[in-house]
Design a protein around this motif. Structure first.
Motif, PDB file in Angstrom:
ATOM      1  N   PRO A   7       0.730   3.274  -3.187  1.00  0.00           N
ATOM      2  CA  PRO A   7       1.350   2.032  -3.659  1.00  0.00           C
ATOM      3  C   PRO A   7       0.764   1.547  -4.967  1.00  0.00           C
ATOM      4  O   PRO A   7      -0.341   1.932  -5.375  1.00  0.00           O
ATOM      5  N   SER A   8       1.503   0.674  -5.619  1.00  0.00           N
ATOM      6  CA  SER A   8       1.010  -0.009  -6.816  1.00  0.00           C
ATOM      7  C   SER A   8       0.178  -1.213  -6.394  1.00  0.00           C
ATOM      8  O   SER A   8       0.471  -1.873  -5.383  1.00  0.00           O
ATOM      9  N   ALA A  14       3.184  -3.444   0.206  1.00  0.00           N
ATOM     10  CA  ALA A  14       3.127  -1.989   0.347  1.00  0.00           C
ATOM     11  C   ALA A  14       1.683  -1.510   0.425  1.00  0.00           C
ATOM     12  O   ALA A  14       1.364  -0.579   1.177  1.00  0.00           O
ATOM     13  N   LEU A  15       0.810  -2.146  -0.325  1.00  0.00           N
ATOM     14  CA  LEU A  15      -0.589  -1.745  -0.333  1.00  0.00           C
ATOM     15  C   LEU A  15      -1.227  -1.971   1.043  1.00  0.00           C
ATOM     16  O   LEU A  15      -1.916  -1.093   1.572  1.00  0.00           O
ATOM     17  N   LEU A  16      -0.972  -3.123   1.625  1.00  0.00           N
ATOM     18  CA  LEU A  16      -1.546  -3.414   2.938  1.00  0.00           C
ATOM     19  C   LEU A  16      -0.998  -2.479   4.013  1.00  0.00           C
ATOM     20  O   LEU A  16      -1.741  -2.013   4.884  1.00  0.00           O
ATOM     21  N   ARG A  17       0.285  -2.189   3.947  1.00  0.00           N
ATOM     22  CA  ARG A  17       0.865  -1.251   4.909  1.00  0.00           C
ATOM     23  C   ARG A  17       0.268   0.145   4.715  1.00  0.00           C
ATOM     24  O   ARG A  17       0.027   0.881   5.679  1.00  0.00           O
ATOM     25  N   TYR A  18       0.007   0.522   3.493  1.00  0.00           N
ATOM     26  CA  TYR A  18      -0.601   1.815   3.178  1.00  0.00           C
ATOM     27  C   TYR A  18      -1.987   1.921   3.832  1.00  0.00           C
ATOM     28  O   TYR A  18      -2.344   2.964   4.391  1.00  0.00           O
ATOM     29  N   LEU A  19      -2.752   0.845   3.792  1.00  0.00           N
ATOM     30  CA  LEU A  19      -4.082   0.852   4.400  1.00  0.00           C
ATOM     31  C   LEU A  19      -3.983   0.933   5.926  1.00  0.00           C
ATOM     32  O   LEU A  19      -4.776   1.629   6.572  1.00  0.00           O
ATOM     33  N   TYR A  20      -3.024   0.223   6.490  1.00  0.00           N
ATOM     34  CA  TYR A  20      -2.794   0.309   7.939  1.00  0.00           C
ATOM     35  C   TYR A  20      -2.450   1.748   8.328  1.00  0.00           C
ATOM     36  O   TYR A  20      -2.991   2.299   9.298  1.00  0.00           O
ATOM     37  N   LEU A 282      -7.816   3.448  -4.725  1.00  0.00           N
ATOM     38  CA  LEU A 282      -6.858   2.700  -5.539  1.00  0.00           C
ATOM     39  C   LEU A 282      -7.538   1.780  -6.540  1.00  0.00           C
ATOM     40  O   LEU A 282      -6.877   1.064  -7.285  1.00  0.00           O
ATOM     41  N   GLY A 283      -8.879   1.778  -6.543  1.00  0.00           N
ATOM     42  CA  GLY A 283      -9.610   0.949  -7.482  1.00  0.00           C
ATOM     43  C   GLY A 283     -10.014  -0.413  -6.950  1.00  0.00           C
ATOM     44  O   GLY A 283     -10.468  -1.276  -7.719  1.00  0.00           O
ATOM     45  N   LEU A 284      -9.868  -0.614  -5.644  1.00  0.00           N
ATOM     46  CA  LEU A 284     -10.263  -1.879  -5.024  1.00  0.00           C
ATOM     47  C   LEU A 284     -11.635  -1.763  -4.380  1.00  0.00           C
ATOM     48  O   LEU A 284     -12.006  -0.703  -3.866  1.00  0.00           O
TER      49      LEU A 284
END
Length: 440
Positions: A7-8, A14-20, A282-284
């Motif tokens: 995700p972007s 989308a990012l949170l769902r990607y982590l889940y 992702l850089g976080l």
């Protein structure tokens, strides 16, 4: 579950769902079983088990077990939680479905069949037991003097009482003919190897699915005290047996359980670490609070909100942009309903999100996702929910008040009109609650 595209950072949902999804992928049985399988024995290999991941665990064993080695058995999972069978994979382990979180006749029948299957084994035989969260309800075999209807009532009352998982399973073990190590004792003299996926804080294998193949350190007296604390009645004859210790479970050091092995193949901490790794890629920055967080869901939401607010405002040791991750098993105490009021819908994850949204008060730069890793929040069709900086504004426009929905435990009724339910369907694993709070 197919991994989502990367995700972007500009798409928080989308990012949170990607982590889940990363957390769930880490806990899938096929990824974690091979290293823990024992070699085939001289005699039979019998596979038994129960849990929300039971079907997927059985399929993993079928894939990995030598094709020329005997293999049979029976595993029970939740309705609609049996994964599609891969083309060409022979069915050597029967998978049946039953009710969760309140047991039913199908779970009772499965437990009776499993107990019959393990009788008459020899020391040359191997029992491979596949255990995951949900097994306490799915593998139900009431003690003498207790009916299935009694067990259903007691289970409902425990679920609505605010009791934590350790308390609930202490009661369940002492009101059962199969939990708390009793199933392992019935397997003697066969070798027993248990593979388990943890869904409990601290990964205590005697608590997961009420530990059917693991020695139990809890006591009848403790079970009685829990029943008293939450005002839950049991039949007089059963109460008398608890008081006398007649329903005691096999304890650590019990000779009948000597030599048995238990392996944790997936844990909440491993899944949180997988999500943290995905966020860092992702850089976080990623911070894991704990995989053992317990307490009332709404109150845990408030604590997470306080940390997120201070981070967003630069008053925390955490550095943004970041994601704050946590797991564990919170509880929901169901509030009494006013006369004529409809029963609320929702589970732990949704109630966490209600408490979080209320406490955040529309804090800019904070998004969150909370979901159960089995894909089902309580008994609903969603895994959890999302919170955004404009959750309260959008809710107000629809006439929705957080306080009203909290008062009747109705997270589903709040987040569904907003389009903020997280719907995944059954994931075929279960490492309990997953929470991710994004602060930018």
């Amino acid at each position: 579950m197919t991994p989502a595209a990367t995700p972007s950072l500009d798409d928080p949902r989308a990012l949170l769902r990607y982590l889940y999804d990363a957390a769930v992928q880490r806990a899938l049985p096929l990824h974690n079983t091979a290293a823990h399988l024992p070699p085939p024995p001289k005699g039979r290999t019998l596979v038994i088990g129960a849990g929300k991941a039971g079907g997927a665990m059985a399929q993993a064993v079928e894939v990995l077990w030598p094709a020329d080695a005997p293999l049979s058995g029976l595993v029970v999972t939740r309705y609609h939680h049996t994964p599609p069978r891969p083309d060409g994979l022979a069915e050597r382990i029967e998978v049946v479905e039953a009710s969760h979180p309140v047991p039913d006749a199908a779970g009772l029948a499965a437990a009776q069949r499993i107990l019959e299957l393990v009788r008459g084994l020899t020391s040359d035989d191997l029992v491979l037991c596949l255990i995951s969260g949900g097994g306490s309800s799915l593998l139900t075999l009431p003690c003498e003097g207790l009916t299935l209807q009694d067990k259903q009532r007691i289970n409902r009352q425990l679920l609505e009482s605010g009791a934590n998982i350790l308390e609930m399973n202490t009661v369940r073990k002492h009101l059962s003919r199969i939990k708390g190590g009793r199933l392992a004792a019935a397997c003697a003299p066969a070798q027993v190897v248990t593979l388990t996926i943890s869904d409990v804080p601290g990964d205590d294998v005697s608590v997961i699915a009420s530990g059917p193949t693991v020695a139990d350190a809890s006591t009848c007296a403790e079970a009685l005290e829990i029943l008293r604390r939450y005002g839950i009645e049991v039949p007089a004859g059963v109460k008398a047996k608890l008081e006398s210790g007649a329903l005691e479970t096999p304890k650590p050091g019990d000779a009948g359980l000597a030599g048995h092995q238990t392996h944790l193949i997936a844990t909440p901490q491993q899944s949180l670490e997988a999500a943290a790794d995905a966020a860092r890629a992702l850089g976080l920055k990623a911070y894991i609070l704990s995989d053992e967080i317990e307490g009332e869901s709404r109150e845990v939401g408030k604590v997470h909100a306080a940390l997120a607010r201070s981070t967003a405002q630069g008053r925390s040791s955490l550095e943004k942009p970041c994601v704050i991750l946590s797991g564990g098993e919170t509880t929901v105490t169901v509030r009494p309903r006013a006369e004529g009021q409809a029963k609320g819908r929702g589970g732990r994850a949704g109630e966490f999100c209600l408490g979080l949204a209320q406490a955040l008060g529309g804090q800019p730069g904070v998004w969150a996702l909370a979901a159960d890793t089995d894909g089902i929040d309580g008994v609903e069709d969603n895994a959890g929910a999302l919170v955004t900086p404009d959750t309260l504004v959008r809710a107000q426009a629809l006439g929705l008040k957080v306080s009203d929905h909290l008062s009747r435990n109705d997270a589903y009724g709040f987040f569904e009109p907003l389009g903020d339910l997280v719907v995944t369907g059954p994931t075929h694993t279960n490492v309990n609650d997953f929470r991710a709070v994004l602060v930018r």
